[in-house]
Design an enzyme around this catalytic site. Structure first.
Site, PDB file in Angstrom:
ATOM      1  N   ASP A  93     -12.692  21.667 -12.948  1.00  0.00           N
ATOM      2  CA  ASP A  93     -12.125  22.990 -13.167  1.00  0.00           C
ATOM      3  C   ASP A  93     -11.256  22.905 -14.436  1.00  0.00           C
ATOM      4  OD1 ASP A  93     -11.625  25.634 -12.506  1.00  0.00           O
ATOM      5  OD2 ASP A  93      -9.991  25.164 -11.161  1.00  0.00           O
ATOM      6  N   PHE A 104     -14.027  30.807  -6.964  1.00  0.00           N
ATOM      7  CA  PHE A 104     -13.804  29.693  -6.044  1.00  0.00           C
ATOM      8  C   PHE A 104     -15.020  29.532  -5.127  1.00  0.00           C
ATOM      9  CE2 PHE A 104     -11.877  27.329  -2.565  1.00  0.00           C
ATOM     10  CZ  PHE A 104     -11.094  26.424  -3.259  1.00  0.00           C
ATOM     11  N   ARG A 140     -16.326  22.137   4.373  1.00  0.00           N
ATOM     12  CA  ARG A 140     -16.934  21.006   3.657  1.00  0.00           C
ATOM     13  C   ARG A 140     -18.333  20.682   4.179  1.00  0.00           C
ATOM     14  NH1 ARG A 140     -12.991  18.382   0.549  1.00  0.00           N
ATOM     15  NH2 ARG A 140     -10.904  18.286   1.412  1.00  0.00           N
ATOM     16  N   GLU A 196     -17.853  13.108  -9.027  1.00  0.00           N
ATOM     17  CA  GLU A 196     -16.892  14.145  -8.634  1.00  0.00           C
ATOM     18  C   GLU A 196     -17.612  15.409  -8.176  1.00  0.00           C
ATOM     19  OE1 GLU A 196     -14.316  15.129  -7.448  1.00  0.00           O
ATOM     20  OE2 GLU A 196     -12.675  15.405  -8.836  1.00  0.00           O
ATOM     21  N   ASP A 197     -16.918  16.208  -7.393  1.00  0.00           N
ATOM     22  CA  ASP A 197     -17.513  17.451  -6.906  1.00  0.00           C
ATOM     23  C   ASP A 197     -17.509  18.551  -7.964  1.00  0.00           C
ATOM     24  OD1 ASP A 197     -14.738  17.669  -6.771  1.00  0.00           O
ATOM     25  OD2 ASP A 197     -14.681  18.503  -4.751  1.00  0.00           O
TER      26      ASP A 197
HETATM   27  P1  IMP Z   1      -9.257  20.233 -11.811  1.00  0.00           P
HETATM   28  O1  IMP Z   1      -8.260  19.117 -11.739  1.00  0.00           O
HETATM   29  O2  IMP Z   1      -8.595  21.555 -12.110  1.00  0.00           O
HETATM   30  O3  IMP Z   1     -10.420  19.979 -12.717  1.00  0.00           O
HETATM   31  O4  IMP Z   1      -9.776  20.466 -10.348  1.00  0.00           O
HETATM   32  C1  IMP Z   1     -10.678  19.635  -9.750  1.00  0.00           C
HETATM   33  C2  IMP Z   1     -10.411  19.519  -8.268  1.00  0.00           C
HETATM   34  O5  IMP Z   1      -9.946  20.752  -7.706  1.00  0.00           O
HETATM   35  C3  IMP Z   1     -11.709  19.204  -7.589  1.00  0.00           C
HETATM   36  O6  IMP Z   1     -11.809  17.808  -7.363  1.00  0.00           O
HETATM   37  C4  IMP Z   1     -11.626  19.989  -6.303  1.00  0.00           C
HETATM   38  O7  IMP Z   1     -11.103  19.172  -5.284  1.00  0.00           O
HETATM   39  C5  IMP Z   1     -10.662  21.115  -6.561  1.00  0.00           C
HETATM   40  N1  IMP Z   1     -11.364  22.388  -6.830  1.00  0.00           N
HETATM   41  C6  IMP Z   1     -11.451  23.052  -8.008  1.00  0.00           C
HETATM   42  N2  IMP Z   1     -12.166  24.170  -7.895  1.00  0.00           N
HETATM   43  C7  IMP Z   1     -12.562  24.240  -6.608  1.00  0.00           C
HETATM   44  C8  IMP Z   1     -13.381  25.189  -5.875  1.00  0.00           C
HETATM   45  O8  IMP Z   1     -13.904  26.205  -6.372  1.00  0.00           O
HETATM   46  N3  IMP Z   1     -13.557  24.901  -4.551  1.00  0.00           N
HETATM   47  C9  IMP Z   1     -13.035  23.809  -3.938  1.00  0.00           C
HETATM   48  N4  IMP Z   1     -12.287  22.892  -4.591  1.00  0.00           N
HETATM   49  C10 IMP Z   1     -12.054  23.104  -5.914  1.00  0.00           C
HETATM   50 MG    MG Z   2     -11.738  17.247  -4.957  1.00  0.00          MG
END
Ligand code: IMP
Ligand code: MG
Length: 175
Positions: free
Chosen positions: A102, A151, A164, A98-99
């Site tokens: 959050d 962010f 990207r 995963e990238d």
């Molecule tokens: P989570 O479900 O809140 O953990 O968010 C994870 C997903 O939100 C990641 O797979 C990203 O696609 C997106 N995301 C969260 N933070 C960022 C950021 O700072 N930049 C770009 N995408 C983000």
């Molecule tokens: Mg993502």
């Protein structure tokens, strides 16, 4: 009208590649003799995945999952699989790539779904960890960098599908 430009670089391409080489070494050691499947969560993890698999020195298989992502920050919404795996992961050693984590909702959801398919093991490799907003606690086996509560874009990560392609991780700035 306000437009978005990229701001300060917080992780350079050099630092990304060095750290990913370390992660690749650890993965190669840990999965030696096993039958690992690396699963890339599209689109954000595509660039990390491409660099990671080229520094893994053991045989692996790769696959891709595509999920709906939230449009902007704070719109966490439901996670939905748009493209499922091609491979049957039953009895495989699965590593999710995963990238960023959050809140943890996205990976939490994916891990639940994939676990139900009975892999022999299921672990997570994430490039960026932003612990400030974590709601769902997740075990992360391989982590690139912890980042502060801001962010970021680049190296696969987007803001409304932009940025990207940048080879580094940077902040955004409003101009
Ligand atoms: P989570 O479900 O809140 O953990 O968010 C994870 C997903 O939100 C990641 O797979 C990203 O696609 C997106 N995301 C969260 N933070 C960022 C950021 O700072 N930049 C770009 N995408 C983000
Ligand atoms: Mg993502």
């Amino acid at each position: 009208m306000k437009e978005l430009e990229t701001g300060e670089v917080i992780i350079t391409q050099d630092d990304l590649l060095k750290r990913i080489a370390e992660l690749g070494n650890s993965i190669s050691e840990d999965y030696r003799g096993k039958d690992p499947v690396l699963i890339c969560v599209l689109k954000g993890a595509a660039v990390f995945m491409a660099d990671l698999i080229r520094v893994v020195s053991i045989p692996i298989v790769i696959d891709f999952l595509s999920i709906s992502s939230y449009a902007g920050r704070g719109e966490s919404g439901a996670v939905r699989i748009i493209k499922d795996l091609d491979i049957n992961i039953a009895n495989k050693d699965v590593l999710m790539v995963e990238d960023i984590i959050d809140t943890g909702f996205t990976l939490g959801y994916l891990l639940r779904i994939l676990k139900a398919r009975n892999p022999s093991s299921l672990k997570v490799a994430v490039l960026l960890d932003r612990p400030a907003l974590r709601i769902v606690d997740l075990p992360v086996a391989y982590k690139g960098f912890e980042i502060p509560d801001e962010f970021v874009v680049g190296y696969g990560l987007d803001y409304k599908e932009n940025f990207r392609h940048l080879p580094y991780i940077c902040k955004l700035k409003t101009v």
